[in-house]
Design a protein around this motif. Structure first.
Motif, PDB file in Angstrom:
ATOM      1  N   SER A 116       0.871  -1.171   0.000  1.00 24.49           N
ATOM      2  CA  SER A 116       0.000   0.000   0.000  1.00 24.49           C
ATOM      3  C   SER A 116       0.913   1.228   0.000  1.00 24.49           C
ATOM      4  O   SER A 116       2.114   1.108   0.202  1.00 24.49           O
ATOM      5  CB  SER A 116      -0.901   0.009   1.236  1.00 24.49           C
ATOM      6  OG  SER A 116      -0.116   0.129   2.412  1.00 24.49           O
ATOM      7  N   VAL A 117       0.347   2.392  -0.223  1.00 25.65           N
ATOM      8  CA  VAL A 117       1.133   3.620  -0.120  1.00 25.65           C
ATOM      9  C   VAL A 117       1.202   3.968   1.362  1.00 25.65           C
ATOM     10  O   VAL A 117       0.267   4.516   1.928  1.00 25.65           O
ATOM     11  CB  VAL A 117       0.508   4.762  -0.940  1.00 25.65           C
ATOM     12  CG1 VAL A 117       1.274   6.060  -0.705  1.00 25.65           C
ATOM     13  CG2 VAL A 117       0.494   4.417  -2.421  1.00 25.65           C
ATOM     14  N   GLU A 161       2.990   8.600   2.164  1.00 20.00           N
ATOM     15  CA  GLU A 161       2.328   9.427   1.155  1.00 20.00           C
ATOM     16  C   GLU A 161       3.196  10.580   0.656  1.00 20.00           C
ATOM     17  O   GLU A 161       2.996  11.056  -0.454  1.00 20.00           O
ATOM     18  CB  GLU A 161       1.000   9.947   1.688  1.00 20.00           C
ATOM     19  CG  GLU A 161      -0.018   8.840   1.873  1.00 20.00           C
ATOM     20  CD  GLU A 161      -1.369   9.338   2.319  1.00 20.00           C
ATOM     21  OE1 GLU A 161      -1.578  10.566   2.403  1.00 20.00           O
ATOM     22  OE2 GLU A 161      -2.229   8.491   2.594  1.00 20.00           O
ATOM     23  N   ASP A 162       4.180  11.010   1.446  1.00 21.04           N
ATOM     24  CA  ASP A 162       5.070  12.084   1.006  1.00 21.04           C
ATOM     25  C   ASP A 162       6.189  11.569   0.100  1.00 21.04           C
ATOM     26  O   ASP A 162       6.875  12.354  -0.549  1.00 21.04           O
ATOM     27  CB  ASP A 162       5.660  12.823   2.207  1.00 21.04           C
ATOM     28  CG  ASP A 162       6.419  11.904   3.154  1.00 21.04           C
ATOM     29  OD1 ASP A 162       6.033  10.725   3.290  1.00 21.04           O
ATOM     30  OD2 ASP A 162       7.395  12.366   3.764  1.00 21.04           O
ATOM     31  N   GLU A 181       2.325   5.919  -5.996  1.00 18.81           N
ATOM     32  CA  GLU A 181       1.577   4.693  -6.264  1.00 18.81           C
ATOM     33  C   GLU A 181       2.553   3.536  -6.309  1.00 18.81           C
ATOM     34  O   GLU A 181       3.764   3.729  -6.287  1.00 18.81           O
ATOM     35  CB  GLU A 181       0.798   4.797  -7.582  1.00 18.81           C
ATOM     36  CG  GLU A 181       1.674   5.004  -8.808  1.00 18.81           C
ATOM     37  CD  GLU A 181       0.876   5.152 -10.091  1.00 18.81           C
ATOM     38  OE1 GLU A 181       0.033   4.285 -10.393  1.00 18.81           O
ATOM     39  OE2 GLU A 181       1.110   6.156 -10.799  1.00 18.81           O
TER      40      GLU A 181
END
Length: 126
Positions: free
Chosen positions: A102-103, A106-107, A111
């Motif tokens: 999963s990501v 996020e920073d 993807e």
């Protein structure tokens, strides 16, 4: 060598190759150099950290998976001319023992995906 060049040193990066059903897990980078390119999970080796543990940590931090036994595969000398960066990269391989990608960062990760090694997405990170 100029005085400025004499004070610069390469950094150490660790990349981890994760395969499942013959496909390679890649992430599309964001926020760091190489933003928008596809790469394996990986990052900087921290002071005192073992390369295998770095590979496990980066996989956990970037794509949320646990990696078991890690094996050294290769070393590359990577100079990113446009970014004026130089890395010695330790390439490791491992097997996911827990979790689904999963990501998780996020920073750093836009993807992720599983890709056939003969048909990798473009552009690739150096």
């Amino acid at each position: 060598m100029t005085n400025n060049a004499e004070k610069r040193y390469p950094k150490v990066g660790v990349a981890v190759l994760l395969f499942q059903a013959g496909k390679l897990l890649l992430i599309r980078r964001k926020g760091a150099h190489g933003s928008g390119t596809w790469a394996t999970p990986g990052g900087h080796l921290e002071y005192g950290e073992e390369p295998a543990e770095c590979a496990r940590r980066e996989a956990r931090e970037e794509v949320g998976v646990e990696v078991g036994e890690v094996t050294f595969r290769a070393v590359t000398n990577d100079v990113f001319e446009a970014e004026d960066k130089h890395y010695i990269t330790l390439w490791m391989s491992g097997r996911i023992t827990d979790g689904e990608p999963s990501v998780a960062a996020e920073d750093e990760v836009a993807e992720w995906g599983w890709f056939d090694p003969s048909d990798l997405p473009q552009p690739l990170f150096l």
